[in-house]
Design a protein around this motif. Structure first.
Motif: not given
Length: 113
Positions: A8, A37, A39, A89-92, A107-108, A110
């Protein structure tokens, strides 16, 4: 079993990233695997999944832009993300599908100019 997602980062709209997720054991073999993912304040949602036979399906929001692949020999799955948008945009995270394993850190990603 531990799941470790990586790859990320910060990318401009329209850019690309390739995420990787490695499992500490051979849990991906013979199972459907997926990327999810999340948010802030929202539930984790499925982004893409691949069956043990290699068939893939994608959330409508990422179809044509994201590609999931798997390497069973390396116990690793990948997510190639092209044409990234701010709403990506999110954490995956990766997990099985359904997500039976404990979640890793993710993993972030952005997407911002």
């Amino acid at each position: 079993v531990q799941l470790q997602a990586s790859g990320g980062g910060l990318v401009q709209p329209g850019g690309s990233l390739r995420l990787s997720c490695a499992a500490s054991g051979r849990v991906f073999n013979g199972n459907a695997v997926a990327w999810y993912r999340q948010t802030p304040g929202r539930q984790r949602v499925l982004v893409a999944a691949v069956t043990s036979a290699g068939s893939t399906n994608y959330a409508d929001s990422v179809k044509g832009r994201f590609t999931l692949s798997r390497d069973n020999a390396r116990n690793t799955v990948y997510l190639q993300m092209n044409g990234l948008k701010p709403e990506d945009t999110a954490v995956y995270y990766c997990n099985l599908s359904p997500p039976y394993l404990s979640w890793g850190q993710g993993t972030q990603v952005t997407v911002s100019s």
